[in-house]
Design a protein around this motif. Structure first.
Motif, PDB file in Angstrom:
ATOM      1  N   ARG A 174       0.839  -1.204   0.000  1.00 36.62           N
ATOM      2  CA  ARG A 174       0.000   0.000   0.000  1.00 36.62           C
ATOM      3  C   ARG A 174       0.872   1.252   0.000  1.00 36.62           C
ATOM      4  N   ALA A 175       1.929   1.244   0.810  1.00 35.43           N
ATOM      5  CA  ALA A 175       2.840   2.394   0.848  1.00 35.43           C
ATOM      6  C   ALA A 175       3.485   2.610  -0.520  1.00 35.43           C
ATOM      7  N   LEU A 176       3.904   1.535  -1.167  1.00 36.23           N
ATOM      8  CA  LEU A 176       4.500   1.652  -2.504  1.00 36.23           C
ATOM      9  C   LEU A 176       3.505   2.219  -3.505  1.00 36.23           C
ATOM     10  N   SER A 177       2.249   1.781  -3.432  1.00 32.54           N
ATOM     11  CA  SER A 177       1.226   2.292  -4.338  1.00 32.54           C
ATOM     12  C   SER A 177       1.021   3.794  -4.149  1.00 32.54           C
ATOM     13  N   VAL A 178       1.030   4.254  -2.911  1.00 31.63           N
ATOM     14  CA  VAL A 178       0.906   5.686  -2.629  1.00 31.63           C
ATOM     15  C   VAL A 178       2.108   6.430  -3.197  1.00 31.63           C
ATOM     16  N   LEU A 179       3.296   5.869  -3.029  1.00 29.79           N
ATOM     17  CA  LEU A 179       4.523   6.536  -3.479  1.00 29.79           C
ATOM     18  C   LEU A 179       4.645   6.596  -5.001  1.00 29.79           C
ATOM     19  N   VAL A 180       3.990   5.689  -5.704  1.00 24.90           N
ATOM     20  CA  VAL A 180       3.979   5.764  -7.167  1.00 24.90           C
ATOM     21  C   VAL A 180       3.321   7.078  -7.599  1.00 24.90           C
ATOM     22  N   GLU A 181       2.314   7.508  -6.847  1.00 26.16           N
ATOM     23  CA  GLU A 181       1.598   8.750  -7.143  1.00 26.16           C
ATOM     24  C   GLU A 181       2.264   9.974  -6.516  1.00 26.16           C
ATOM     25  N   ASN A 182       2.828   9.821  -5.314  1.00 28.20           N
ATOM     26  CA  ASN A 182       3.386  10.962  -4.588  1.00 28.20           C
ATOM     27  C   ASN A 182       4.607  10.508  -3.795  1.00 28.20           C
ATOM     28  N   THR A 183       5.794  10.748  -4.342  1.00 29.16           N
ATOM     29  CA  THR A 183       7.025  10.287  -3.699  1.00 29.16           C
ATOM     30  C   THR A 183       7.374  11.061  -2.433  1.00 29.16           C
ATOM     31  N   GLU A 184       6.568  12.046  -2.076  1.00 31.47           N
ATOM     32  CA  GLU A 184       6.846  12.826  -0.865  1.00 31.47           C
ATOM     33  C   GLU A 184       5.854  12.552   0.254  1.00 31.47           C
ATOM     34  N   ASP A 185       5.045  11.524   0.137  1.00 34.82           N
ATOM     35  CA  ASP A 185       4.075  11.192   1.179  1.00 34.82           C
ATOM     36  C   ASP A 185       4.816  10.654   2.395  1.00 34.82           C
ATOM     37  N   ASP A 186       4.849  11.456   3.471  1.00 35.13           N
ATOM     38  CA  ASP A 186       5.640  11.103   4.659  1.00 35.13           C
ATOM     39  C   ASP A 186       5.187   9.804   5.320  1.00 35.13           C
TER      40      ASP A 186
END
Length: 135
Positions: A15-27
């Motif tokens: 899930r974290a990787l999926s979020v980072l595909v869209e936004n590499t700055e999601d803390d």
């Protein structure tokens, strides 16, 4: 205290990787990723003593002409088998610890490269985004 199963931890990292595909700055996603463990394939030419040494991790470096060398790591055995079906040995390593010791120079890290949520970071990105203090 109850610890999540490996499957639960894997899906949290995915899930974290999926979020980072869209936004590499999601803390929150970066923290989850940096706090996770990944499977690092042990290179075939690594001797048994080095492979068994808990203080050393031999990085498997994939090189292609004209491309930046990269180190593949995986969130699960299934993801590893999709890309590298013949790997017989691997180490489970905290990603944040691996990132904090990342070599300088041109060496990228790719996490679950064959999956839809795969993420590749250059050397600077590995050190600045994943070598995070956990709080």
């Amino acid at each position: 205290m109850e610890f999540p199963s490996n499957e639960s931890a894997t899906s949290e990292v995915e899930r974290a990787l999926s979020v980072l595909v869209e936004n590499t700055e999601d803390d929150a996603a970066l923290d989850a990723l940096a706090g996770s463990e990944v499977l690092v394939p042990v290179p075939d030419d690594t001797d048994d003593d080095t492979a068994a040494d808990p203080t050393t991790v031999a990085l498997p470096v994939l090189e292609q002409d004209g491309e930046t060398p990269l180190v593949p790591v995986f969130t699960s055995e299934l993801r590893m088998a999709e890309l590298l079906p013949y790997v017989s040995r691997y180490r489970l390593v905290p990603l944040g610890a691996l990132a904090s010791q990342w070599p300088t120079g041109d060496l990228s890290l790719t996490i679950d490269a064959s999956s839809p949520h795969g993420l590749t970071l250059n050397s600077e990105g590995v050190r600045t985004l994943l070598a995070r203090p956990r709080g």
